[in-house]
Write a protein that holds these residues in place. Structure first.
Motif, PDB file in Angstrom:
ATOM      1  N   GLN A  60       0.815  -1.217   0.000  1.00 20.38           N
ATOM      2  CA  GLN A  60       0.000   0.000   0.000  1.00 20.38           C
ATOM      3  C   GLN A  60       0.849   1.268   0.000  1.00 20.38           C
ATOM      4  O   GLN A  60       0.315   2.364  -0.083  1.00 20.38           O
ATOM      5  CB  GLN A  60      -0.916   0.010   1.222  1.00 20.38           C
ATOM      6  N   ARG A  61       2.165   1.075   0.126  1.00 19.90           N
ATOM      7  CA  ARG A  61       3.108   2.207   0.221  1.00 19.90           C
ATOM      8  C   ARG A  61       2.632   3.174   1.305  1.00 19.90           C
ATOM      9  O   ARG A  61       2.539   4.381   1.102  1.00 19.90           O
ATOM     10  CB  ARG A  61       3.293   2.893  -1.126  1.00 19.90           C
ATOM     11  N   LEU A  62       2.346   2.587   2.454  1.00 17.42           N
ATOM     12  CA  LEU A  62       1.772   3.322   3.577  1.00 17.42           C
ATOM     13  C   LEU A  62       2.720   3.286   4.770  1.00 17.42           C
ATOM     14  O   LEU A  62       3.235   2.228   5.133  1.00 17.42           O
ATOM     15  CB  LEU A  62       0.432   2.687   3.971  1.00 17.42           C
ATOM     16  N   VAL A  63       2.935   4.460   5.356  1.00 17.92           N
ATOM     17  CA  VAL A  63       3.748   4.577   6.567  1.00 17.92           C
ATOM     18  C   VAL A  63       2.961   5.417   7.558  1.00 17.92           C
ATOM     19  O   VAL A  63       2.425   6.476   7.210  1.00 17.92           O
ATOM     20  CB  VAL A  63       5.111   5.254   6.278  1.00 17.92           C
ATOM     21  N   ARG A  64       2.879   4.927   8.801  1.00 16.21           N
ATOM     22  CA  ARG A  64       2.249   5.686   9.878  1.00 16.21           C
ATOM     23  C   ARG A  64       3.171   5.686  11.087  1.00 16.21           C
ATOM     24  O   ARG A  64       3.817   4.692  11.383  1.00 16.21           O
ATOM     25  CB  ARG A  64       0.918   5.052  10.284  1.00 16.21           C
ATOM     26  N   VAL A  65       3.194   6.817  11.768  1.00 17.38           N
ATOM     27  CA  VAL A  65       3.891   6.936  13.042  1.00 17.38           C
ATOM     28  C   VAL A  65       2.878   7.485  14.037  1.00 17.38           C
ATOM     29  O   VAL A  65       2.243   8.509  13.778  1.00 17.38           O
ATOM     30  CB  VAL A  65       5.121   7.872  12.953  1.00 17.38           C
ATOM     31  N   ARG A  66       2.706   6.766  15.136  1.00 13.48           N
ATOM     32  CA  ARG A  66       1.712   7.137  16.152  1.00 13.48           C
ATOM     33  C   ARG A  66       0.325   7.314  15.526  1.00 13.48           C
ATOM     34  O   ARG A  66      -0.421   8.214  15.884  1.00 13.48           O
ATOM     35  CB  ARG A  66       2.114   8.398  16.889  1.00 13.48           C
ATOM     36  N   GLY A  67       0.012   6.478  14.540  1.00 12.75           N
ATOM     37  CA  GLY A  67      -1.287   6.534  13.889  1.00 12.75           C
ATOM     38  C   GLY A  67      -1.403   7.604  12.820  1.00 12.75           C
ATOM     39  O   GLY A  67      -2.377   7.641  12.075  1.00 12.75           O
ATOM     40  N   GLN A  68      -0.427   8.473  12.719  1.00  7.37           N
ATOM     41  CA  GLN A  68      -0.451   9.560  11.744  1.00  7.37           C
ATOM     42  C   GLN A  68       0.184   9.096  10.432  1.00  7.37           C
ATOM     43  O   GLN A  68       1.311   8.597  10.421  1.00  7.37           O
ATOM     44  CB  GLN A  68       0.323  10.763  12.298  1.00  7.37           C
ATOM     45  N   VAL A  69      -0.537   9.248   9.328  1.00  6.09           N
ATOM     46  CA  VAL A  69      -0.002   8.869   8.022  1.00  6.09           C
ATOM     47  C   VAL A  69       1.126   9.821   7.652  1.00  6.09           C
ATOM     48  O   VAL A  69       0.989  11.041   7.758  1.00  6.09           O
ATOM     49  CB  VAL A  69      -1.106   8.894   6.941  1.00  6.09           C
ATOM     50  N   ILE A  70       2.245   9.254   7.215  1.00  6.14           N
ATOM     51  CA  ILE A  70       3.414  10.037   6.818  1.00  6.14           C
ATOM     52  C   ILE A  70       3.488  10.041   5.294  1.00  6.14           C
ATOM     53  O   ILE A  70       3.574   8.991   4.671  1.00  6.14           O
ATOM     54  CB  ILE A  70       4.714   9.429   7.405  1.00  6.14           C
ATOM     55  N   GLU A  71       3.419  11.213   4.702  1.00  2.78           N
ATOM     56  CA  GLU A  71       3.493  11.359   3.244  1.00  2.78           C
ATOM     57  C   GLU A  71       4.961  11.361   2.829  1.00  2.78           C
ATOM     58  O   GLU A  71       5.717  12.261   3.192  1.00  2.78           O
ATOM     59  CB  GLU A  71       2.824  12.661   2.798  1.00  2.78           C
ATOM     60  N   LEU A  72       5.354  10.344   2.069  1.00 10.06           N
ATOM     61  CA  LEU A  72       6.737  10.219   1.614  1.00 10.06           C
ATOM     62  C   LEU A  72       6.793  10.297   0.095  1.00 10.06           C
ATOM     63  O   LEU A  72       5.862   9.874  -0.591  1.00 10.06           O
ATOM     64  CB  LEU A  72       7.328   8.871   2.058  1.00 10.06           C
ATOM     65  N   THR A  73       7.899  10.819  -0.405  1.00  9.37           N
ATOM     66  CA  THR A  73       8.130  10.773  -1.845  1.00  9.37           C
ATOM     67  C   THR A  73       8.448   9.322  -2.217  1.00  9.37           C
ATOM     68  O   THR A  73       8.718   8.480  -1.344  1.00  9.37           O
ATOM     69  CB  THR A  73       9.311  11.669  -2.254  1.00  9.37           C
ATOM     70  N   ALA A  74       8.457   9.032  -3.498  1.00 12.08           N
ATOM     71  CA  ALA A  74       8.750   7.668  -3.958  1.00 12.08           C
ATOM     72  C   ALA A  74      10.141   7.221  -3.496  1.00 12.08           C
ATOM     73  O   ALA A  74      10.311   6.099  -3.006  1.00 12.08           O
ATOM     74  CB  ALA A  74       8.639   7.586  -5.478  1.00 12.08           C
ATOM     75  N   LYS A  75      11.127   8.085  -3.630  1.00  9.51           N
ATOM     76  CA  LYS A  75      12.496   7.729  -3.220  1.00  9.51           C
ATOM     77  C   LYS A  75      12.585   7.552  -1.708  1.00  9.51           C
ATOM     78  O   LYS A  75      13.245   6.637  -1.228  1.00  9.51           O
ATOM     79  CB  LYS A  75      13.504   8.789  -3.675  1.00  9.51           C
ATOM     80  N   GLU A  76      11.946   8.434  -0.949  1.00 10.27           N
ATOM     81  CA  GLU A  76      11.958   8.307   0.513  1.00 10.27           C
ATOM     82  C   GLU A  76      11.349   6.977   0.940  1.00 10.27           C
ATOM     83  O   GLU A  76      11.888   6.285   1.795  1.00 10.27           O
ATOM     84  CB  GLU A  76      11.201   9.465   1.167  1.00 10.27           C
ATOM     85  N   PHE A  77      10.227   6.609   0.317  1.00  6.55           N
ATOM     86  CA  PHE A  77       9.587   5.335   0.649  1.00  6.55           C
ATOM     87  C   PHE A  77      10.506   4.168   0.300  1.00  6.55           C
ATOM     88  O   PHE A  77      10.665   3.234   1.083  1.00  6.55           O
ATOM     89  CB  PHE A  77       8.245   5.189  -0.068  1.00  6.55           C
ATOM     90  N   ASP A  78      11.117   4.212  -0.866  1.00  2.51           N
ATOM     91  CA  ASP A  78      12.002   3.129  -1.298  1.00  2.51           C
ATOM     92  C   ASP A  78      13.218   3.002  -0.384  1.00  2.51           C
ATOM     93  O   ASP A  78      13.654   1.892  -0.076  1.00  2.51           O
ATOM     94  CB  ASP A  78      12.438   3.341  -2.744  1.00  2.51           C
ATOM     95  N   ILE A  79      13.755   4.123   0.053  1.00  5.11           N
ATOM     96  CA  ILE A  79      14.881   4.084   0.997  1.00  5.11           C
ATOM     97  C   ILE A  79      14.436   3.465   2.310  1.00  5.11           C
ATOM     98  O   ILE A  79      15.115   2.589   2.858  1.00  5.11           O
ATOM     99  CB  ILE A  79      15.456   5.498   1.231  1.00  5.11           C
ATOM    100  N   LEU A  80      13.295   3.911   2.825  1.00  6.93           N
ATOM    101  CA  LEU A  80      12.780   3.358   4.077  1.00  6.93           C
ATOM    102  C   LEU A  80      12.517   1.862   3.935  1.00  6.93           C
ATOM    103  O   LEU A  80      12.863   1.080   4.820  1.00  6.93           O
ATOM    104  CB  LEU A  80      11.511   4.086   4.508  1.00  6.93           C
ATOM    105  N   ALA A  81      11.934   1.438   2.826  1.00  8.14           N
ATOM    106  CA  ALA A  81      11.666   0.017   2.592  1.00  8.14           C
ATOM    107  C   ALA A  81      12.963  -0.784   2.603  1.00  8.14           C
ATOM    108  O   ALA A  81      13.042  -1.857   3.210  1.00  8.14           O
ATOM    109  CB  ALA A  81      10.927  -0.172   1.272  1.00  8.14           C
ATOM    110  N   LEU A  82      13.985  -0.272   1.958  1.00  9.13           N
ATOM    111  CA  LEU A  82      15.280  -0.948   1.932  1.00  9.13           C
ATOM    112  C   LEU A  82      15.846  -1.111   3.337  1.00  9.13           C
ATOM    113  O   LEU A  82      16.238  -2.207   3.744  1.00  9.13           O
ATOM    114  CB  LEU A  82      16.262  -0.163   1.049  1.00  9.13           C
ATOM    115  N   LEU A  83      15.870  -0.014   4.086  1.00 13.95           N
ATOM    116  CA  LEU A  83      16.444  -0.062   5.434  1.00 13.95           C
ATOM    117  C   LEU A  83      15.599  -0.907   6.381  1.00 13.95           C
ATOM    118  O   LEU A  83      16.125  -1.697   7.171  1.00 13.95           O
ATOM    119  CB  LEU A  83      16.592   1.357   5.996  1.00 13.95           C
TER     120      LEU A  83
END
Length: 151
Positions: A60-83
């Motif tokens: 879903q390319r979804l990230v939440r912190v403390r229930g809050q949806v975090i809007e990430l760019t495509a590269k930011e999401f891909d970096i986070l997914a890798l790590l």
């Protein structure tokens, strides 16, 4: 000795496959790290990772912190997914560039990775007391690490 493009790609595939074997045969590398692959009633199989206050869904390319949806760019999401999918593993600037950008790192600078990391870290830190998940290994690169719980 420097590696050519094919040698670097072969090394990356080997390292990631070895890491996958290690995590399949051992317990989770950090106590609070959980990967769920539940059968979703409507959407099929999702790769979800929960770590403390952080929720991540790859499909879903979804990230939440403390229930809050975090809007990430495509590269930011891909970096986070890798790590996030390789916790505690240190990724060099060059490896991040090659795996996320799919480009030879010699065409880019460490600054590009640093800028994306800085933006990503700011976005994940939704409040001043929020946990830091991405650690900078000075002069080397970055890793995702489960933060210690506040006592």
């Amino acid at each position: 000795m420097l590696l050519n493009v094919q040698q670097r790609q072969a090394l990356i595939k080997y390292l990631l496959s070895q890491e996958k074997k290690d995590t399949d045969s051992a317990d989770s590398p950090c106590d609070s790290f959980q990967i769920h692959d539940p059968q979703a009633e409507v959407g099929g199989v999702f790769t979800e990772i929960e770590m403390g206050e952080l929720y991540f869904c790859l499909e879903q390319r979804l990230v939440r912190v403390r229930g809050q949806v975090i809007e990430l760019t495509a590269k930011e999401f891909d970096i986070l997914a890798l790590l996030l999918t390789h916790p505690k593993r240190v990724f060099t600037y060059e490896l991040i560039m090659e795996l996320v950008w799919n480009e030879d790192y010699t065409f880019y600078s460490k600054k590009a990775v640093s800028n994306h990391m800085s933006n990503l870290r700011k976005k994940l830190k939704v409040t001043p007391d929020a946990l830091d998940y991405i650690k900078n290994i000075v002069g080397v690169g970055y890793k995702f690490e489960a933060p210690l719980k506040n006592i």
